[in-house]
Write a protein that holds these residues in place. Sequence first.
Motif, PDB file in Angstrom:
ATOM      1  N   LEU A   1       0.823  -1.217   0.000  1.00 62.18           N
ATOM      2  CA  LEU A   1       0.000   0.000   0.000  1.00 62.18           C
ATOM      3  C   LEU A   1       0.852   1.260   0.000  1.00 62.18           C
ATOM      4  N   SER A   2       1.939   1.249   0.769  1.00 63.53           N
ATOM      5  CA  SER A   2       2.834   2.414   0.802  1.00 63.53           C
ATOM      6  C   SER A   2       3.477   2.652  -0.552  1.00 63.53           C
ATOM      7  N   GLU A   3       3.868   1.566  -1.216  1.00 63.87           N
ATOM      8  CA  GLU A   3       4.493   1.693  -2.533  1.00 63.87           C
ATOM      9  C   GLU A   3       3.495   2.200  -3.560  1.00 63.87           C
ATOM     10  N   VAL A   4       2.256   1.742  -3.482  1.00 58.97           N
ATOM     11  CA  VAL A   4       1.219   2.203  -4.413  1.00 58.97           C
ATOM     12  C   VAL A   4       0.935   3.688  -4.195  1.00 58.97           C
ATOM     13  N   ILE A   5       0.859   4.114  -2.943  1.00 57.22           N
ATOM     14  CA  ILE A   5       0.653   5.532  -2.643  1.00 57.22           C
ATOM     15  C   ILE A   5       1.828   6.358  -3.161  1.00 57.22           C
ATOM     16  N   ALA A   6       3.045   5.876  -2.925  1.00 56.69           N
ATOM     17  CA  ALA A   6       4.233   6.609  -3.370  1.00 56.69           C
ATOM     18  C   ALA A   6       4.286   6.712  -4.890  1.00 56.69           C
ATOM     19  N   THR A   7       4.009   5.627  -5.576  1.00 59.00           N
ATOM     20  CA  THR A   7       4.064   5.643  -7.032  1.00 59.00           C
ATOM     21  C   THR A   7       2.963   6.523  -7.612  1.00 59.00           C
ATOM     22  N   SER A   8       1.775   6.472  -7.037  1.00 59.40           N
ATOM     23  CA  SER A   8       0.693   7.355  -7.478  1.00 59.40           C
ATOM     24  C   SER A   8       1.067   8.813  -7.248  1.00 59.40           C
ATOM     25  N   SER A   9       1.699   9.075  -6.118  1.00 59.99           N
ATOM     26  CA  SER A   9       2.144  10.438  -5.813  1.00 59.99           C
ATOM     27  C   SER A   9       3.259  10.884  -6.747  1.00 59.99           C
ATOM     28  N   LEU A  10       4.069   9.941  -7.200  1.00 59.67           N
ATOM     29  CA  LEU A  10       5.140  10.271  -8.142  1.00 59.67           C
ATOM     30  C   LEU A  10       4.552  10.861  -9.422  1.00 59.67           C
ATOM     31  N   LYS A  11       3.483  10.271  -9.903  1.00 60.82           N
ATOM     32  CA  LYS A  11       2.783  10.816 -11.076  1.00 60.82           C
ATOM     33  C   LYS A  11       2.247  12.202 -10.764  1.00 60.82           C
ATOM     34  N   ALA A  12       1.631  12.341  -9.582  1.00 62.36           N
ATOM     35  CA  ALA A  12       1.027  13.617  -9.198  1.00 62.36           C
ATOM     36  C   ALA A  12       2.065  14.703  -8.906  1.00 62.36           C
ATOM     37  N   SER A  13       3.300  14.301  -8.602  1.00 63.38           N
ATOM     38  CA  SER A  13       4.335  15.284  -8.248  1.00 63.38           C
ATOM     39  C   SER A  13       4.796  16.114  -9.452  1.00 63.38           C
ATOM     40  N   ASN A  14       4.465  15.636 -10.646  1.00 68.27           N
ATOM     41  CA  ASN A  14       4.829  16.349 -11.881  1.00 68.27           C
ATOM     42  C   ASN A  14       6.332  16.634 -11.928  1.00 68.27           C
ATOM     43  N   GLY A  15       7.111  15.557 -11.790  1.00 68.42           N
ATOM     44  CA  GLY A  15       8.569  15.698 -11.851  1.00 68.42           C
ATOM     45  C   GLY A  15       9.143  16.386 -10.624  1.00 68.42           C
ATOM     46  N   PHE A  16       8.536  16.151  -9.473  1.00 66.56           N
ATOM     47  CA  PHE A  16       8.942  16.750  -8.195  1.00 66.56           C
ATOM     48  C   PHE A  16       8.817  18.279  -8.207  1.00 66.56           C
ATOM     49  N   THR A  17       7.855  18.800  -8.957  1.00 65.59           N
ATOM     50  CA  THR A  17       7.623  20.244  -8.974  1.00 65.59           C
ATOM     51  C   THR A  17       6.470  20.642  -8.054  1.00 65.59           C
ATOM     52  N   ARG A  18       5.763  19.668  -7.501  1.00 66.24           N
ATOM     53  CA  ARG A  18       4.664  19.940  -6.567  1.00 66.24           C
ATOM     54  C   ARG A  18       5.042  19.383  -5.204  1.00 66.24           C
ATOM     55  N   LEU A  19       4.982  20.227  -4.174  1.00 61.00           N
ATOM     56  CA  LEU A  19       5.515  19.902  -2.854  1.00 61.00           C
ATOM     57  C   LEU A  19       4.838  18.707  -2.193  1.00 61.00           C
ATOM     58  N   PHE A  20       3.536  18.739  -2.004  1.00 65.20           N
ATOM     59  CA  PHE A  20       2.877  17.698  -1.220  1.00 65.20           C
ATOM     60  C   PHE A  20       2.960  16.311  -1.860  1.00 65.20           C
ATOM     61  N   PRO A  21       2.722  16.190  -3.161  1.00 62.29           N
ATOM     62  CA  PRO A  21       2.928  14.865  -3.755  1.00 62.29           C
ATOM     63  C   PRO A  21       4.387  14.408  -3.671  1.00 62.29           C
ATOM     64  N   SER A  22       5.337  15.333  -3.765  1.00 57.46           N
ATOM     65  CA  SER A  22       6.755  14.978  -3.674  1.00 57.46           C
ATOM     66  C   SER A  22       7.104  14.459  -2.285  1.00 57.46           C
ATOM     67  N   VAL A  23       6.560  15.092  -1.261  1.00 60.41           N
ATOM     68  CA  VAL A  23       6.773  14.629   0.116  1.00 60.41           C
ATOM     69  C   VAL A  23       6.143  13.248   0.294  1.00 60.41           C
ATOM     70  N   ALA A  24       4.960  13.038  -0.273  1.00 63.22           N
ATOM     71  CA  ALA A  24       4.294  11.736  -0.189  1.00 63.22           C
ATOM     72  C   ALA A  24       5.126  10.643  -0.854  1.00 63.22           C
ATOM     73  N   VAL A  25       5.824  10.979  -1.922  1.00 63.98           N
ATOM     74  CA  VAL A  25       6.701  10.011  -2.599  1.00 63.98           C
ATOM     75  C   VAL A  25       7.799   9.546  -1.647  1.00 63.98           C
ATOM     76  N   VAL A  26       8.478  10.479  -1.031  1.00 64.51           N
ATOM     77  CA  VAL A  26       9.605  10.147  -0.147  1.00 64.51           C
ATOM     78  C   VAL A  26       9.122   9.348   1.062  1.00 64.51           C
ATOM     79  N   ILE A  27       8.065   9.814   1.698  1.00 63.32           N
ATOM     80  CA  ILE A  27       7.532   9.110   2.873  1.00 63.32           C
ATOM     81  C   ILE A  27       6.989   7.743   2.472  1.00 63.32           C
ATOM     82  N   GLY A  28       6.287   7.686   1.364  1.00 60.96           N
ATOM     83  CA  GLY A  28       5.694   6.422   0.913  1.00 60.96           C
ATOM     84  C   GLY A  28       6.731   5.364   0.601  1.00 60.96           C
ATOM     85  N   TYR A  29       7.769   5.735  -0.150  1.00 66.49           N
ATOM     86  CA  TYR A  29       8.798   4.742  -0.473  1.00 66.49           C
ATOM     87  C   TYR A  29       9.600   4.355   0.768  1.00 66.49           C
TER      88      TYR A  29
END
Length: 109
Positions: A11-39
Amino acid sequence: MNYLWLAGAILSEVIATSSLKASNGFTRLFPSVAVVIGYGTAFYCLSQTLKTIPVGVAYAIWSGLGTVLIAVVGLVLYKQKLDSAAVAGMALIIAGVLVMNLLSKTAAH
């Protein structure tokens, strides 16, 4: 408990990977933070899983079910299409995970 750790890893990996898409190349803060925490959470949970489940079995379940769940998330959240070959492939992944867990002695601890 070991399969709860594995479920947490998936579940954490799925959240992180979904957030990776939403981060738009790490240009959006909250999805980028979710990627790091999720992985980070995913790998911690997977490390706990590997204390009791053989690495090959744990990784097959983690990667297989994670792949299927990410495809479903892509379908639902990002409106990505799945053709019949993709659906068949996911069915084979699920079947493989079931065979490993239900029929193989490798999954025994």
